[in-house]
Design a protein around this motif. Sequence first.
Motif, PDB file in Angstrom:
ATOM      1  N   MET A 350       0.805  -1.051   0.155  1.00 13.22           N
ATOM      2  CA  MET A 350      -0.016   0.095   0.017  1.00 13.22           C
ATOM      3  C   MET A 350       0.891   1.380  -0.244  1.00 13.22           C
ATOM      4  O   MET A 350       1.016   1.901   0.907  1.00 13.22           O
ATOM      5  N   SER A 351       1.409   1.491  -1.069  1.00 17.12           N
ATOM      6  CA  SER A 351       2.423   2.866  -1.189  1.00 17.12           C
ATOM      7  C   SER A 351       1.873   4.042  -1.150  1.00 17.12           C
ATOM      8  O   SER A 351       2.475   5.001  -1.022  1.00 17.12           O
ATOM      9  N   GLN A 352       0.434   4.239  -1.230  1.00 18.93           N
ATOM     10  CA  GLN A 352      -0.201   5.528  -1.202  1.00 18.93           C
ATOM     11  C   GLN A 352      -0.949   5.854   0.108  1.00 18.93           C
ATOM     12  O   GLN A 352      -1.449   6.798   0.261  1.00 18.93           O
ATOM     13  N   ALA A 353      -0.730   4.839   0.979  1.00 18.39           N
ATOM     14  CA  ALA A 353      -1.479   5.048   2.550  1.00 18.39           C
ATOM     15  C   ALA A 353      -0.688   5.320   3.461  1.00 18.39           C
ATOM     16  O   ALA A 353       0.452   5.066   3.614  1.00 18.39           O
ATOM     17  N   GLU A 354      -1.204   6.269   4.427  1.00 20.44           N
ATOM     18  CA  GLU A 354      -0.554   6.295   5.700  1.00 20.44           C
ATOM     19  C   GLU A 354      -0.959   4.736   6.584  1.00 20.44           C
ATOM     20  O   GLU A 354      -1.970   4.584   6.401  1.00 20.44           O
ATOM     21  N   LYS A 355       0.115   4.509   7.360  1.00 20.04           N
ATOM     22  CA  LYS A 355      -0.151   3.186   7.646  1.00 20.04           C
ATOM     23  C   LYS A 355       0.732   3.017   9.034  1.00 20.04           C
ATOM     24  O   LYS A 355       1.672   3.594   9.592  1.00 20.04           O
ATOM     25  N   LEU A 356       0.110   1.999   9.869  1.00 22.75           N
ATOM     26  CA  LEU A 356       0.744   1.656  11.193  1.00 22.75           C
ATOM     27  C   LEU A 356       0.424   0.266  11.287  1.00 22.75           C
ATOM     28  O   LEU A 356      -0.351  -0.390  11.053  1.00 22.75           O
ATOM     29  N   TYR A 357       1.602  -0.466  11.731  1.00 22.17           N
ATOM     30  CA  TYR A 357       1.370  -1.880  11.849  1.00 22.17           C
ATOM     31  C   TYR A 357       1.930  -1.947  13.466  1.00 22.17           C
ATOM     32  O   TYR A 357       3.061  -1.702  13.425  1.00 22.17           O
ATOM     33  N   ILE A 358       1.160  -2.811  14.069  1.00 17.99           N
ATOM     34  CA  ILE A 358       1.641  -3.061  15.579  1.00 17.99           C
ATOM     35  C   ILE A 358       1.436  -4.769  15.895  1.00 17.99           C
ATOM     36  O   ILE A 358       0.181  -5.056  15.623  1.00 17.99           O
ATOM     37  N   GLU A 359       2.441  -5.330  16.145  1.00 21.44           N
ATOM     38  CA  GLU A 359       2.437  -6.720  16.465  1.00 21.44           C
ATOM     39  C   GLU A 359       2.484  -6.799  18.102  1.00 21.44           C
ATOM     40  O   GLU A 359       3.485  -6.425  18.523  1.00 21.44           O
ATOM     41  N   VAL A 360       1.544  -7.677  18.602  1.00 18.96           N
ATOM     42  CA  VAL A 360       1.439  -7.792  20.106  1.00 18.96           C
ATOM     43  C   VAL A 360       1.522  -9.131  20.372  1.00 18.96           C
ATOM     44  O   VAL A 360       1.375 -10.113  19.566  1.00 18.96           O
ATOM     45  N   ASP A 405       6.878   6.125  22.233  1.00 19.73           N
ATOM     46  CA  ASP A 405       8.303   5.494  22.420  1.00 19.73           C
ATOM     47  C   ASP A 405       8.413   4.429  23.444  1.00 19.73           C
ATOM     48  O   ASP A 405       8.817   3.214  23.310  1.00 19.73           O
ATOM     49  N   GLY A 406       7.600   4.869  24.500  1.00 24.99           N
ATOM     50  CA  GLY A 406       7.568   3.629  25.695  1.00 24.99           C
ATOM     51  C   GLY A 406       6.991   2.554  25.324  1.00 24.99           C
ATOM     52  O   GLY A 406       7.182   1.685  25.743  1.00 24.99           O
ATOM     53  N   ASP A 407       5.868   2.641  24.557  1.00 23.94           N
ATOM     54  CA  ASP A 407       5.118   1.598  23.878  1.00 23.94           C
ATOM     55  C   ASP A 407       5.931   0.802  22.852  1.00 23.94           C
ATOM     56  O   ASP A 407       6.146  -0.250  23.222  1.00 23.94           O
ATOM     57  N   LYS A 408       6.475   1.698  22.080  1.00 26.51           N
ATOM     58  CA  LYS A 408       6.881   0.779  20.913  1.00 26.51           C
ATOM     59  C   LYS A 408       8.289   0.238  21.312  1.00 26.51           C
ATOM     60  O   LYS A 408       8.709  -0.833  20.541  1.00 26.51           O
ATOM     61  N   ASN A 409       8.887   0.412  22.361  1.00 28.52           N
ATOM     62  CA  ASN A 409      10.182  -0.125  22.584  1.00 28.52           C
ATOM     63  C   ASN A 409      10.187  -1.017  23.703  1.00 28.52           C
ATOM     64  O   ASN A 409      11.187  -1.598  24.213  1.00 28.52           O
ATOM     65  N   ASP A 410       8.741  -1.241  24.377  1.00 32.91           N
ATOM     66  CA  ASP A 410       8.715  -2.262  25.443  1.00 32.91           C
ATOM     67  C   ASP A 410       8.511  -3.670  24.653  1.00 32.91           C
ATOM     68  O   ASP A 410       7.300  -3.916  24.088  1.00 32.91           O
ATOM     69  N   THR A 411       9.482  -4.565  24.581  1.00 35.78           N
ATOM     70  CA  THR A 411       9.212  -5.745  23.751  1.00 35.78           C
ATOM     71  C   THR A 411       8.424  -6.867  24.533  1.00 35.78           C
ATOM     72  O   THR A 411       7.898  -7.646  23.926  1.00 35.78           O
ATOM     73  N   SER A 412       8.078  -6.680  25.861  1.00 32.80           N
ATOM     74  CA  SER A 412       6.844  -7.421  26.467  1.00 32.80           C
ATOM     75  C   SER A 412       5.656  -6.965  26.026  1.00 32.80           C
ATOM     76  O   SER A 412       4.504  -7.788  26.059  1.00 32.80           O
ATOM     77  N   LEU A 413       5.554  -5.733  25.570  1.00 32.77           N
ATOM     78  CA  LEU A 413       4.290  -5.313  24.848  1.00 32.77           C
ATOM     79  C   LEU A 413       3.905  -5.369  23.718  1.00 32.77           C
ATOM     80  O   LEU A 413       3.039  -5.630  23.036  1.00 32.77           O
ATOM     81  N   VAL A 414       5.108  -4.901  22.806  1.00 31.77           N
ATOM     82  CA  VAL A 414       5.008  -4.861  21.338  1.00 31.77           C
ATOM     83  C   VAL A 414       6.268  -5.601  20.685  1.00 31.77           C
ATOM     84  O   VAL A 414       7.385  -5.385  21.071  1.00 31.77           O
ATOM     85  N   THR A 415       6.203  -6.704  20.020  1.00 32.73           N
ATOM     86  CA  THR A 415       7.063  -7.428  19.121  1.00 32.73           C
ATOM     87  C   THR A 415       7.299  -7.091  17.945  1.00 32.73           C
ATOM     88  O   THR A 415       8.347  -7.423  17.133  1.00 32.73           O
ATOM     89  N   ARG A 416       6.721  -6.175  17.187  1.00 31.58           N
ATOM     90  CA  ARG A 416       6.975  -5.643  15.881  1.00 31.58           C
ATOM     91  C   ARG A 416       6.169  -4.343  15.843  1.00 31.58           C
ATOM     92  O   ARG A 416       5.083  -4.145  16.011  1.00 31.58           O
ATOM     93  N   TRP A 417       6.643  -3.173  15.141  1.00 28.73           N
ATOM     94  CA  TRP A 417       6.192  -1.941  15.097  1.00 28.73           C
ATOM     95  C   TRP A 417       6.532  -1.202  13.783  1.00 28.73           C
ATOM     96  O   TRP A 417       8.002  -0.914  13.679  1.00 28.73           O
ATOM     97  N   MET A 418       5.715  -0.899  12.860  1.00 29.50           N
ATOM     98  CA  MET A 418       6.377  -0.158  11.635  1.00 29.50           C
ATOM     99  C   MET A 418       5.056   1.096  11.559  1.00 29.50           C
ATOM    100  O   MET A 418       3.855   0.730  11.921  1.00 29.50           O
ATOM    101  N   ASP A 419       5.525   1.925  10.727  1.00 33.30           N
ATOM    102  CA  ASP A 419       4.601   2.976  10.631  1.00 33.30           C
ATOM    103  C   ASP A 419       5.146   3.957   9.443  1.00 33.30           C
ATOM    104  O   ASP A 419       6.219   3.813   8.987  1.00 33.30           O
ATOM    105  N   THR A 420       4.442   5.112   8.945  1.00 34.36           N
ATOM    106  CA  THR A 420       4.760   5.946   8.078  1.00 34.36           C
ATOM    107  C   THR A 420       4.885   7.224   8.637  1.00 34.36           C
ATOM    108  O   THR A 420       4.611   8.439   7.971  1.00 34.36           O
ATOM    109  N   CYS A 421       5.281   7.460  10.002  1.00 34.39           N
ATOM    110  CA  CYS A 421       5.443   8.760  10.877  1.00 34.39           C
ATOM    111  C   CYS A 421       6.363   9.590   9.928  1.00 34.39           C
ATOM    112  O   CYS A 421       7.070   9.172   9.342  1.00 34.39           O
ATOM    113  N   GLN A 422       6.116  10.852  10.167  1.00 35.47           N
ATOM    114  CA  GLN A 422       5.244  11.656  11.027  1.00 35.47           C
ATOM    115  C   GLN A 422       3.623  11.754  10.583  1.00 35.47           C
ATOM    116  O   GLN A 422       3.665  12.239   9.045  1.00 35.47           O
ATOM    117  N   PHE A 423       2.770  11.524  11.186  1.00 39.26           N
ATOM    118  CA  PHE A 423       1.530  11.528  11.003  1.00 39.26           C
ATOM    119  C   PHE A 423       1.059  13.050  11.286  1.00 39.26           C
ATOM    120  O   PHE A 423       1.598  13.419  12.506  1.00 39.26           O
TER     121      PHE A 423
END
Length: 423
Positions: A350-360, A405-423
């Motif tokens: 999806m090259s034309q979309a703003e995107k967020l991907y979070i795996e928990v 970043d507290g969420d994104k970098n907490d490996t017990s909470l998030v196992t993968r994070w991708m985005d198209t920031c800055q939103f």
Amino acid sequence: MTALIALATALGLALTLLTAAAPPAAAADLLSQGRPATSSSTENAATPASAAVDGNTGTRWSSTFSDPQWLGVDLGSTVTVSRVVLRWEAAYARAFQIQTSDNGTAWTTVYSTTTGTGGLQSLDVNGSGRYVRVHGTQRGTPYGYSLWEFQVYGSGGGTPPGNGIPDPTTASLEAANGPLTTATYTVPSPSGYGSGTVTYPTAGASYPGVVLMPGYQGTQQNLQWLAPRLASWGFVVINVGTNTLTDDPASRGRQITAAGTQLLALGNAPGNPLSGKLNGTLGAVGHSMGGGGVMAALRDDPRFRAGVPTAPYYPNVNFSAVTDPTFFLTCQSDPVAHGNSYAVPWYNSMSQAEKLYIEVPGDHLCPMTGYGDKAKQGKWILSFLSLWLRGDTRFSPFLCGPVRDGDKNDTSLVTRWMDTCQF
């Protein structure tokens, strides 16, 4: 040299403090829906000016086959205009201007192009006025000008920025309920889907609509946890039951569209609790096959402007054409719809979309009621939909930048994070 370094450090600190103290941008409200509309001409009685501001993408305004032509809307009072959305039918404008006026006679151009391509155009503008119009000066086809929808966003006209929604905080977004009082309404005669329970704010304002769609063998219980969270932050949420428990993703996508259509119709009809509650903007959240259905709705129905597919499942389908903001929430140990099988390939295409991907952490059920970290999941979904359905940039820090970043970098909470920031 020491003095210069000290001065530079002091200036940098001052700029940081000034940036941190800057007030959040006001949310943009849909101001044009249902307002009086006029035009320079109409092709026939079936394509009036009012059809472009009725919130229905199945009706349209079209002009006679000549240049120039215009379509305008009276917003009732002077407002600040920040965005205009044009949903062109095949007969589009190659050259046009967006113009504002205080009196409907003297016009100020706030946007102009001679290279329009039609389709869906979302234009950031900066202006004010009671009247807003699109003024076409060169047609893109031999036909006239034709718009499914003409939407004006901004603030003013008696609508408080953000509909009275207070500034979000981490604590308030992670709570089970937000700042607005809510009530529920059972849809008496669902059309095109099995059942519907609507949770909505009781305050006197209009809000975006959100459709919740369960997965295979699922019921309204699947995403029941999410309905009051969203509604108490300024959404009208219809939690849907499917026609049958085994409906495939394509069918669930059609049912999302049907539920959105009926939700908007209820908002436009007198005599029910939802009358006047819908501002014409739609989003969707779905689990598993329901998540696949969300992707289908984003691809096929331009009324849906953002979606959250959770643990989405839909084999052998290409969603590279989706251009609307999409948040994929997946589960690390999912044996049914692992992100690597579906969500990640879709995200990458999806090259034309703003995107967020979070795996928990968790299995296929992690986004459902009773599973997973609902405080965090709720915060992310609320922030994403508030940003992209209301244009409320106060929610951006919870998805992009140091606050998140507290969420994104907490490996017990998030196992993968991708985005198209800055939103």
